[in-house]
Design a protein around this motif. Structure first.
Motif, PDB file in Angstrom:
ATOM      1  N   PRO A 101       0.784  -1.126   0.005  1.00  0.00           N
ATOM      2  CA  PRO A 101      -0.181  -0.084   0.164  1.00  0.00           C
ATOM      3  C   PRO A 101       0.834   1.458  -0.017  1.00  0.00           C
ATOM      4  O   PRO A 101       1.942   1.340   0.660  1.00  0.00           O
ATOM      5  CB  PRO A 101      -0.756  -0.096   1.081  1.00  0.00           C
ATOM      6  CG  PRO A 101      -1.064  -1.510   1.591  1.00  0.00           C
ATOM      7  CD  PRO A 101       0.566  -2.038   1.161  1.00  0.00           C
ATOM      8  N   ALA A 102       0.576   2.134  -0.734  1.00  0.00           N
ATOM      9  CA  ALA A 102       1.220   3.540  -0.724  1.00  0.00           C
ATOM     10  C   ALA A 102       0.434   4.734  -1.413  1.00  0.00           C
ATOM     11  O   ALA A 102      -0.628   4.654  -1.797  1.00  0.00           O
ATOM     12  CB  ALA A 102       2.524   3.294  -1.728  1.00  0.00           C
ATOM     13  N   ASP A 103       0.922   5.725  -0.887  1.00  0.00           N
ATOM     14  CA  ASP A 103       0.364   7.010  -1.699  1.00  0.00           C
ATOM     15  C   ASP A 103      -1.220   7.204  -1.623  1.00  0.00           C
ATOM     16  O   ASP A 103      -1.999   7.670  -2.274  1.00  0.00           O
ATOM     17  CB  ASP A 103       0.674   7.335  -3.075  1.00  0.00           C
ATOM     18  CG  ASP A 103       0.655   8.641  -3.555  1.00  0.00           C
ATOM     19  OD1 ASP A 103       0.684   9.673  -2.756  1.00  0.00           O
ATOM     20  OD2 ASP A 103       0.637   8.825  -4.739  1.00  0.00           O
ATOM     21  N   GLY A 104      -1.936   6.862  -0.027  1.00  0.00           N
ATOM     22  CA  GLY A 104      -2.978   7.042   0.320  1.00  0.00           C
ATOM     23  C   GLY A 104      -4.098   6.120  -0.138  1.00  0.00           C
ATOM     24  O   GLY A 104      -5.296   6.077  -0.181  1.00  0.00           O
ATOM     25  N   PHE A 105      -3.449   4.967  -0.754  1.00  0.00           N
ATOM     26  CA  PHE A 105      -4.265   3.960  -1.202  1.00  0.00           C
ATOM     27  C   PHE A 105      -3.824   2.722  -0.693  1.00  0.00           C
ATOM     28  O   PHE A 105      -2.643   2.373  -0.833  1.00  0.00           O
ATOM     29  CB  PHE A 105      -4.425   3.768  -2.754  1.00  0.00           C
ATOM     30  CG  PHE A 105      -5.362   2.674  -3.239  1.00  0.00           C
ATOM     31  CD1 PHE A 105      -6.988   2.891  -3.145  1.00  0.00           C
ATOM     32  CD2 PHE A 105      -4.954   1.562  -3.598  1.00  0.00           C
ATOM     33  CE1 PHE A 105      -7.528   2.411  -3.677  1.00  0.00           C
ATOM     34  CE2 PHE A 105      -6.228   0.661  -3.843  1.00  0.00           C
ATOM     35  CZ  PHE A 105      -7.579   0.879  -4.224  1.00  0.00           C
ATOM     36  N   PRO A 106      -4.703   1.858  -0.296  1.00  0.00           N
ATOM     37  CA  PRO A 106      -6.180   1.904   0.161  1.00  0.00           C
ATOM     38  C   PRO A 106      -6.261   3.128   0.937  1.00  0.00           C
ATOM     39  O   PRO A 106      -5.393   3.516   1.627  1.00  0.00           O
ATOM     40  CB  PRO A 106      -6.557   0.405   0.439  1.00  0.00           C
ATOM     41  CG  PRO A 106      -5.383  -0.318   0.172  1.00  0.00           C
ATOM     42  CD  PRO A 106      -4.277   0.307   0.331  1.00  0.00           C
ATOM     43  N   ALA A 107      -7.736   3.438   0.974  1.00  0.00           N
ATOM     44  CA  ALA A 107      -8.241   4.518   1.847  1.00  0.00           C
ATOM     45  C   ALA A 107      -7.646   4.399   3.235  1.00  0.00           C
ATOM     46  O   ALA A 107      -7.833   3.200   3.876  1.00  0.00           O
ATOM     47  CB  ALA A 107      -9.823   4.574   1.674  1.00  0.00           C
ATOM     48  N   GLY A 108      -6.991   5.367   3.865  1.00  0.00           N
ATOM     49  CA  GLY A 108      -6.472   5.237   5.108  1.00  0.00           C
ATOM     50  C   GLY A 108      -5.082   5.131   5.076  1.00  0.00           C
ATOM     51  O   GLY A 108      -4.338   5.416   6.010  1.00  0.00           O
TER      52      GLY A 108
END
Length: 214
Positions: A101-108
């Motif tokens: 996961p990275a750069d704001g994805f998934p949400a949170g």
């Protein structure tokens, strides 16, 4: 191998590009927080619905592998089928090795590149294998079509390979909307390999109707 079996294998490759592209873009348009100008399609493998893109990668890779067997028969061997097979291996591996996961994805997920674990490193390696194999396959097909006097197909092959090459280089350089240009390039190259496979499958139908064998 009979012509009908060759055709069935070619249809696997013909389906691979449209299927992978449609499933990826449908998710990109509907997954909360996903922005194709910032997030690579591989990030869709993360989160609660990540299994959809994981399955998409694995199925797409298997279809390319099967299609490569048909291409090997239809093209009497050569490098193009080998490169399509390599792309299939890379795509399937990219499904198993999930991107972090990275750069704001998934949400949170916090903003920024995030940590890169073993799975993420493996995913990048598998993706590189897929991309460079597809690029090379398009150029090899372009040379083959050129030698056969099929100028239109030769140009389309080279344009497809170049689209992925430039999209990948732009994304690696950190250029604006790099993930979008990479997605456009990857989809273009995959769809062209599928188009070539579809055309060869259609030729196999003609061969079957005339009692031929491949």
């Amino acid at each position: 191998m009979t012509t009908s079996a060759t055709r069935a294998l070619l249809l696997c490759a013909a389906v691979a590009g449209p299927l992978w592209s449609a499933v990826s873009l449908a998710q990109a348009a509907t997954r909360e927080g996903f922005d194709l100008t910032r997030h690579p399609l591989s990030l869709l493998s993360t989160g609660s619905l990540g299994w959809l893109q994981i399955l998409n990668f694995v199925v797409g890779g298997v279809l390319l592998l099967l299609g490569a067997a048909g291409l090997r028969r239809a093209l009497d061997g050569g490098w193009a089928p080998r490169l399509v097979a390599a792309a299939g291996v890379g795509m399937a591996a990219a499904g198993v090795l999930v991107m972090d996961p990275a750069d704001g994805f998934p949400a949170g997920t916090p903003a920024g590149p995030g940590a890169l674990g073993p799975s993420g490193i493996g995913h990048l390696a598998a993706g590189s294998l897929t991309f460079f194999s597809l690029i090379a396959a398009c150029y090899v097909l372009g040379r083959r079509f050129s030698r056969a006097g099929q100028r239109g197909r030769a140009v389309a092959s080279r344009v497809s390979g170049t689209a992925l090459l430039l999209g990948n280089l732009w994304a690696m350089s950190g250029g604006t909307a790099g993930s979008l240009t990479l997605a456009v390039g990857a989809i273009t190259a995959m769809l062209w390999v599928s188009r070539v496979s579809w055309t060869l499958a259609a030729d196999a139908v003609v061969s079957t109707s005339t009692g031929g064998r491949r």
